[in-house]
Design an enzyme around this catalytic site. Structure first.
Site, PDB file in Angstrom:
ATOM      1  N   TRP A 126      61.496  43.437  48.951  1.00  0.00           N
ATOM      2  CA  TRP A 126      60.061  43.613  48.883  1.00  0.00           C
ATOM      3  C   TRP A 126      59.516  43.684  50.318  1.00  0.00           C
ATOM      4  CZ3 TRP A 126      57.888  43.555  43.965  1.00  0.00           C
ATOM      5  CH2 TRP A 126      58.651  42.980  42.944  1.00  0.00           C
ATOM      6  N   ARG A 158      44.675  41.620  40.080  1.00  0.00           N
ATOM      7  CA  ARG A 158      44.716  42.475  38.888  1.00  0.00           C
ATOM      8  C   ARG A 158      44.007  41.798  37.722  1.00  0.00           C
ATOM      9  NH1 ARG A 158      50.927  44.941  38.734  1.00  0.00           N
ATOM     10  NH2 ARG A 158      50.790  46.154  40.699  1.00  0.00           N
ATOM     11  N   GLY A 208      49.271  55.365  47.272  1.00  0.00           N
ATOM     12  CA  GLY A 208      49.959  55.772  48.482  1.00  0.00           C
ATOM     13  C   GLY A 208      49.013  56.389  49.494  1.00  0.00           C
ATOM     14  N   GLU A 257      23.881  29.257  30.858  1.00  0.00           N
ATOM     15  CA  GLU A 257      22.795  28.274  30.742  1.00  0.00           C
ATOM     16  C   GLU A 257      22.689  27.737  29.312  1.00  0.00           C
ATOM     17  OE1 GLU A 257      21.038  31.623  33.399  1.00  0.00           O
ATOM     18  OE2 GLU A 257      22.695  31.374  31.976  1.00  0.00           O
TER      19      GLU A 257
END
Length: 377
Positions: free
Chosen positions: A184, A198, A310, A54
């Site tokens: 991948w 991230r 994992g 602001e």
């Protein structure tokens, strides 16, 4: 509320998004000042610049703010902190109307800013663009209310729910990683989105199993500006972290290890000599106390944690009830076995998923869903 309010609030939200990575540990806020249908001032908050959104907008509007409408993505503050109260600056500028997206989740200011503006004769309109403003500030809402970070569990999976694809040898290609020439799991578009995630996070949390299996860097490679490095956090109860791992070799005051082992052991001293910070926490049945870990991260003003791990750590986090949001990338691939499932946890009972959204990233489908509400739970 009218179509002009919606349009100008969308602009304020776009400004707020420019502060992602730059505002923490403060909220992410954008502001637009409009007079006679024209934008006369705008801005967003950056922590290092001190001024709230602001104030940035009012300074850019200069003397033209009298009789204007101010659009802001978060209720203006009414108390003195690092800066003076924004409500008083708004009143002094002669603003006639304030349109806000959400109430401040800070218990010290919630509703008080709106009340102060109303007492000064300023018209206040609330809840314009509420959903997006809440999403932008769920980490701040969580931290300011609980002093613990907002946790997003991110995983990349095959259609049959596996975190890894089979390899010809003993090792496997896991998650969004690619090691030793293997493919991948997810697409380039998904990997770019992960780096944006991230970038929006204060810390990335993983377990030692992921480090030993994949030797990842776990860095923010979005190329976007941020005010402090992404803190890489590893849970390593028995201190098995290899000194030659890539995460250790690239450590630069951005690696934190939680362990149950002695900090005076030869291995611990070797890592400390390499500049690695370690914190000792209690473990039960070989697993570190996740709540203690998050309490320590909150103490360090870590507002948001991206969990990339994992099956074991995923399962432990879900079982402990510390996960607020799931973000799961599903690739159009089949692993064909059940060796690396999404989560391992006996008797796992989760509340119904809320606010489920899906979106595409290349050939992949991502599902976002909430387990906990950072503004209420």
């Amino acid at each position: 509320m009218n179509e002009h309010d919606i349009r100008f609030m969308e602009h304020a939200l776009a400004l707020a998004r420019e502060g992602v990575g730059l505002a923490s540990p403060n909220p992410t806020v954008g502001c637009v000042i409009v007079n006679n249908g024209q934008i006369i001032g705008e801005g967003f908050h950056q922590y290092d610049w001190r001024d709230h959104a602001e104030i940035v907008a009012l300074k850019s509007a200069k003397e033209r703010g009298r009789g204007s409408t101010l659009y802001v993505t978060l209720e203006p503050c009414s108390r003195t902190g690092r800066t003076g109260p924004c409500t008083e600056a708004i009143i002094s500028a002669g603003v006639q109307r304030v349109v806000a997206a959400i109430e401040d989740p800070n218990p010290l200011n919630a509703s008080r800013g709106f009340e102060r503006l109303g007492l000064a004769g300023i018209e206040v309109v609330k809840d314009v663009g509420e959903d997006e403003a809440r999403r932008l500030n769920e980490p701040f809402a969580c931290w300011i209310r609980t002093k613990k970070p907002f946790v997003t569990l991110k995983s990349a999976l095959t259609l049959d729910g596996q975190l890894a694809l089979p390899r010809s040898g003993k090792k496997r290609a896991r998650g969004i990683g690619k090691r030793d020439g293997h493919e991948w799991i997810t697409s380039e578009e998904s990997r770019l989105e992960v780096h944006r995630m991230r970038h929006a996070s204060d810390a990335l949390l993983t377990g030692i199993g992921t480090i030993l299996a994949d030797d990842p860097l776990l860095t923010d490679r979005s190329g976007l500006q941020r005010r402090r490095r992404l803190l890489r956090v590893v849970l390593d109860s028995k201190l098995r972290l290899p000194p030659k791992s890539r995460i250790v070799k690239t450590a630069d005051d951005d690696l934190l290890i939680f362990t149950a082992g002695s900090l005076k052991s030869a291995k611990a001293r070797k890592l400390q000599y390499a500049g690695i910070e370690m914190v000792q926490v209690k473990a039960k049945a070989g697993r570190l106390d996740l709540r203690a870990v998050l309490t320590e991260l909150g103490r360090r003003e870590i507002l948001s944690v991206l969990l990339e791990a994992g099956p074991t750590l995923n399962g432990a986090a879900l079982a402990a009830g510390v996960v607020h949001k799931l973000f799961l990338f599903y690739a159009p691939k089949i692993a064909g076995d059940n060796r690396v499932p999404f989560a391992l946890a006996p008797s796992l009972y989760l509340p119904p998923l809320r606010n489920i959204r899906t979106q595409g990233f290349g050939p992949d489908i991502a599902m976002e869903a909430y387990l906990r509400d950072a503004f209420r739970d």
